[in-house]
Structures are given as structure tokens and as C-alpha cells.
Design an enzyme around this catalytic site. Structure first.
Site, short mmCIF file in Angstrom:
data_model
loop_
_atom_site.label_atom_id
_atom_site.label_comp_id
_atom_site.label_asym_id
_atom_site.label_seq_id
_atom_site.Cartn_x
_atom_site.Cartn_y
_atom_site.Cartn_z
N GLY A 16 -201.31 -7.22 45.25
CA GLY A 16 -201.41 -5.90 44.63
C GLY A 16 -201.34 -5.99 43.12
O GLY A 16 -201.08 -7.06 42.55
N ALA A 17 -201.56 -4.85 42.46
CA ALA A 17 -201.56 -4.82 40.99
C ALA A 17 -200.19 -5.28 40.45
O ALA A 17 -200.12 -6.09 39.52
CB ALA A 17 -201.89 -3.41 40.51
N ARG A 43 -205.13 -9.10 56.11
CA ARG A 43 -206.42 -9.07 55.43
C ARG A 43 -206.54 -10.13 54.34
O ARG A 43 -207.60 -10.63 54.06
CB ARG A 43 -206.63 -7.70 54.73
CG ARG A 43 -206.76 -6.52 55.63
CD ARG A 43 -206.95 -5.26 54.78
NE ARG A 43 -205.75 -4.87 54.02
CZ ARG A 43 -204.76 -4.12 54.50
NH1 ARG A 43 -204.84 -3.66 55.72
NH2 ARG A 43 -203.72 -3.81 53.76
N CYS A 132 -192.01 3.87 37.63
CA CYS A 132 -192.54 3.39 36.34
C CYS A 132 -192.37 4.42 35.22
O CYS A 132 -191.98 4.08 34.10
CB CYS A 132 -194.00 2.99 36.49
SG CYS A 132 -194.98 4.22 37.36
N SER A 162 -203.34 2.48 37.18
CA SER A 162 -202.63 1.33 37.77
C SER A 162 -201.44 1.76 38.62
O SER A 162 -201.09 1.05 39.57
CB SER A 162 -202.14 0.40 36.67
OG SER A 162 -201.33 1.11 35.76
N GLY A 163 -200.85 2.88 38.32
CA GLY A 163 -199.70 3.37 39.08
C GLY A 163 -200.05 3.60 40.55
O GLY A 163 -199.17 3.60 41.41
N LYS A 216 -189.13 12.41 41.41
CA LYS A 216 -188.55 11.07 41.23
C LYS A 216 -188.00 10.91 39.83
O LYS A 216 -186.87 10.44 39.63
CB LYS A 216 -189.63 10.00 41.44
CG LYS A 216 -190.00 9.74 42.87
CD LYS A 216 -191.13 8.70 42.93
CE LYS A 216 -191.74 8.65 44.31
NZ LYS A 216 -192.95 7.81 44.35
N HIS A 245 -198.80 3.86 30.78
CA HIS A 245 -198.47 5.29 30.83
C HIS A 245 -198.00 5.76 29.45
O HIS A 245 -197.31 5.02 28.74
CB HIS A 245 -197.30 5.54 31.79
CG HIS A 245 -197.60 5.34 33.24
ND1 HIS A 245 -198.86 5.10 33.75
CD2 HIS A 245 -196.77 5.39 34.32
CE1 HIS A 245 -198.78 4.99 35.06
NE2 HIS A 245 -197.53 5.15 35.44
N GLN A 318 -197.38 0.10 32.46
CA GLN A 318 -196.85 0.53 33.76
C GLN A 318 -196.62 -0.66 34.69
O GLN A 318 -195.67 -0.68 35.46
CB GLN A 318 -197.84 1.54 34.36
CG GLN A 318 -197.45 2.13 35.67
CD GLN A 318 -197.92 1.30 36.82
OE1 GLN A 318 -199.00 0.71 36.78
NE2 GLN A 318 -197.12 1.26 37.89
P1 A2P Z 1 -203.32 -6.59 50.86
O1 A2P Z 1 -204.01 -6.93 49.58
O2 A2P Z 1 -203.41 -7.71 51.86
O3 A2P Z 1 -203.70 -5.25 51.43
P2 A2P Z 1 -201.46 -2.09 45.47
O4 A2P Z 1 -200.24 -1.25 45.24
O5 A2P Z 1 -202.02 -2.69 44.23
O6 A2P Z 1 -202.48 -1.36 46.30
O7 A2P Z 1 -200.95 -3.35 46.38
C1 A2P Z 1 -200.33 -3.19 47.63
C2 A2P Z 1 -199.82 -4.56 48.10
O8 A2P Z 1 -199.16 -4.37 49.35
C3 A2P Z 1 -200.94 -5.57 48.38
O9 A2P Z 1 -200.49 -6.87 48.10
C4 A2P Z 1 -201.17 -5.40 49.87
O10 A2P Z 1 -201.73 -6.52 50.52
C5 A2P Z 1 -199.75 -5.21 50.34
N1 A2P Z 1 -199.73 -4.58 51.66
C6 A2P Z 1 -200.24 -3.39 52.01
N2 A2P Z 1 -200.07 -3.16 53.34
C7 A2P Z 1 -199.43 -4.26 53.82
C8 A2P Z 1 -198.97 -4.67 55.11
N3 A2P Z 1 -199.13 -3.89 56.19
N4 A2P Z 1 -198.34 -5.87 55.23
C9 A2P Z 1 -198.18 -6.65 54.16
N5 A2P Z 1 -198.59 -6.34 52.91
C10 A2P Z 1 -199.21 -5.16 52.75
#
Ligand code: A2P
Length: 339
Positions: A16-17, A43, A132, A162-163, A216, A245, A318
Site C-alpha cells: 500500500g501507499a 493478490r 494523518c 494519498s490518504g 477522528k 495535506h 501525509q
Molecule cells: P494488496 O496490495 O495485496 O491489496 P492502500 O491503503 O494503499 O490501498 O493499501 C492497502 C494495503 O493493505 C495493501 O498493501 C493491500 O494489499 C493490503 N490489504 C488489503 N486487503 C488485504 C487483505 N485482505 N489481506 C492482507 N492485506 C490486505
């Protein structure tokens, strides 16, 4: 936590970000790592990342992922934290949670190291990283609050894409391209067009007409400052900016503020960079806060109508101070690497 020379660290939500930023910051700050585990959803299994020139492979987050892990940096969403953080704690790890899952739990410290690092000591396995916008607001106003207590704050945010995560940042980029190239912009993450537009924050509207993000900021401020009397009211707005932000902040103080003193306080405040050059009309901007550890603060002025009123404008990255950096600073304190 037991002190060691090196720690086993897991990033939950590493793709994720915020997760990607955590990886960068751990490397930049040379955090003493023995094993680094990158966890995400099925995934992403097999996706490669580099850490200190070593290739690491994303593993699927599972109930048994935490064996032997000392610290979990969690940023995979509230539902995932609720399910997996207790499992990690059972395995003996300390979870620094970037989601809102445990922030208002009275047994969980909610920490901005520049403000309440001492609260870390009373953790029972989970330490929460604040929202954030709360962090970016509190870092510059806390030094003022310590000298001249804030009675009331009225805040408007200008929040980056990005948030809402990596997908939201891509949506801003793709919509901008769509609009410039004459195509109808596609909406997936945000409910409204983000490119060349702004809208009231996309979190659900709750009691009294405030949205969740605003609630929040108001609740977390009281918890971090240990002050139930401080009055905070917020309007949160999403703007077409990638990752920093900004916030316009009005403070009603206990005593009449003296601008030169406030300027000195902010110039010396930890985690703050004063950007305040009225002659050049030069003040904090998200584009200059991007990639920076410090929150930019400036546009200082006394309120035209209220003798104890003070205005400022702040901008902070952020993904860094608003999320990943704050979490890693907490980890550093936990491990005795900093004050
Ligand atoms: P993935 O890339 O495999 O979906 P962001 O806030 O930038 O969208 O990132 C969310 C993060 O949380 C990503 O790394 C995402 O992985 C992970 N994530 C989302 N759903 C799941 C899940 N069910 N199990 C594990 N990680 C998850």
C-alpha cells in the site's frame, strides 16, 4: 519490549501507499532489522521489493504470519488490523497500528512522539498511530498549546489523494489525464471527480453532520493532549493534490498571543519547519511538504476580530509524518533507539 541489537519486523499492508513508505523509511533511518517480512493480500503474493539492495518477496498475510516477529507495522485497513493485531500480540509482537481500529480504545496509547511519547510505556501490545490530519495539525500547534493553552481550534483541511491509498493516487493521475485528453474521467475510489475539483471528505457523515474524518480529528486531539475540555471543530476537504495535506488552523488561546514569540516557538519546535515570509507571499505548500519529514507551518497572523485568536497554515506529507514516519518514530522509542 525486550531490547535487542536487531529486530524482526513485519509490514502488514506492505504494497500500500503507507506500507511502501514504511519500507523506504526503515531503510533511510537504518532501523536495526534482522528479518523483514512483507505482508499483503493473496493478490500480491510473489511481488518483489528491494530493501537495502536485498530482494524481498511479498507473502500472503495469514493467521500464523507472526511467529518470531518483534514489531508489526500495520497499515492494511481497520478490519484487517482488528482481526490480525490480536494474533500478532499473542505471538509476542508489539503492533504499531496505522488504522483507526484501536485509536480510541482506552487501553491503547495513541501517540505522536513529539507530544506524548511517554504514553508508549503503558502499551499492552498495541500502540495506535493517529489519523494523518490529526498528526499534521498537532505537531505545529502543540508547542503553542504548551505555553499558551488552546481553548478552541477551528480547522479546515485540504487533504491529498494519498490518504485514501495507492489506488486513489492513481485515480487522481488517470482522471487528470482523462480530462486533459477530452475523455470522461472514470471514478472508482472517490465518489466524485478528484481531478480539477475538490469535495467534502469522502468518509461517511455521522452524528451532528460531521464526517468520520472530522470526528477522528476532534476525538483524537483530546486523547493525545489528555485534555477533554479543548474544543475542536473541523471541516475536512479532499483536494487534487497527490500526497501532502494542508490545514488552515484558527486557535483561540488562553492569553493574547505575541507573534514574535509564536514565530520563535515554531522555529525551534521538533518536527516543524517555519515557512513564513509575508513579503514574498511565501508560506507552506503541499508541493514543498512532499517527501519531507517536517510539517511546514507559517502564515502566522493575529485574528482581526478576536484578541486571543491566532491563525496559521500548515502542510505535511501525509504518507511520512502523517503515517509511516510517525509509526517508525514510535518503533524507535519502543526499541530505545531514541528519546
Ligand atoms: P494488496 O496490495 O495485496 O491489496 P492502500 O491503503 O494503499 O490501498 O493499501 C492497502 C494495503 O493493505 C495493501 O498493501 C493491500 O494489499 C493490503 N490489504 C488489503 N486487503 C488485504 C487483505 N485482505 N489481506 C492482507 N492485506 C490486505
Amino acid at each position: 519490549m525486550k531490547r535487542k541489537s536487531k529486530y524482526n519486523v513485519a509490514i502488514m499492508g506492505a504494497t500500500g501507499a503507507v506500507g511502501e513508505e514504511m519500507l523506504k523509511i526503515l531503510e533511510e533511518r537504518n532501523f536495526p532489522i534482522d528479518r523483514l517480512l512483507l505482508l499483503a493480500s493473496r493478490r500480491s503474493t510473489g511481488k518483489k521489493y528491494f530493501f537495502k539492495k536485498r530482494e524481498l518477496t511479498i507473502e500472503e498475510l495469514r493467521r500464523d504470519s507472526f511467529h518470531g516477529i518483534d514489531i508489526v507495522l500495520a497499515s492494511a485497513g481497520g478490519a484487517i488490523s482488528k482481526k490480525f493485531a490480536p494474533l500478532a500480540v499473542k505471538e509476542g509482537a508489539v503492533v504499531i497500528d496505522n488504522t483507526s481500529a484501536f485509536r480510541m480504545d482506552p487501553g491503547v496509547p495513541l501517540v505522536v512522539p513529539e507530544i506524548n511519547a511517554h504514553d508508549i510505556r503503558r502499551h499492552k501490545g498495541i500502540i495506535a498511530n493517529p489519523n494523518c490530519s490529526t498528526i499534521i495539525m498537532l505537531v505545529p500547534i502543540y508547542p503553542i498549546h504548551r505555553r499558551n493553552p488552546i481553548k478552541r481550534a477551528i480547522v479546515s483541511t485540504y487533504q491529498a489523494a494519498s490518504g485514501a491509498g495507492a489506488k486513489a493516487m492513481r485515480e487522481l493521475e488517470e482522471q487528470s489525464r482523462d480530462v486533459l485528453e477530452g475523455r470522461p474521467p472514470r471514478k472508482e475510489v472517490f465518489p466524485h471527480q478528484i481531478a480539477f475539483n475538490l469535495f467534502s471528505h469522502n468518509s461517511p457523515i455521522r452524528e451532528g453532520g460531521y464526517n468520520e474524518e472530522e470526528i477522528k480529528m476532534m476525538r483524537e486531539t483530546r486523547k493525545i493532549l489528555h485534555d477533554d475540555k479543548i474544543k475542536v471543530t473541523v471541516t475536512c476537504v479532499r483536494v487534487p493534490v497527490f500526497r501532502a495535506h494542508s490545514e488552515a488552523i484558527y486557535l483561540e488561546l488562553s492569553e493574547k498571543p505575541v507573534l514574535s514569540r509564536i514565530r520563535n516557538l515554531l522555529a525551534k519546535a521538533p518536527g516543524v519547519r517555519l515557512v513564513d515570509e509575508p513579503k514574498k507571499n511565501y508560506f507552506p505548500m503541499p508541493i514543498e511538504a512532499m517527501g519531507q519529514d517536517k510539517v511546514l507551518a507559517g502564515r502566522l497572523r493575529l485574528d482581526a476580530a478576536s484578541p486571543k485568536g491566532l491563525w496559521l497554515f500548515v502542510a505535511g506529507d501525509q504518507l511520512r509524518k502523517g503515517a509511516a514516519l510517525n509509526a517508525i518514530q514510535i518503533a524507535e522509542i519502543l526499541c530505545g533507539l531514541s528519546g
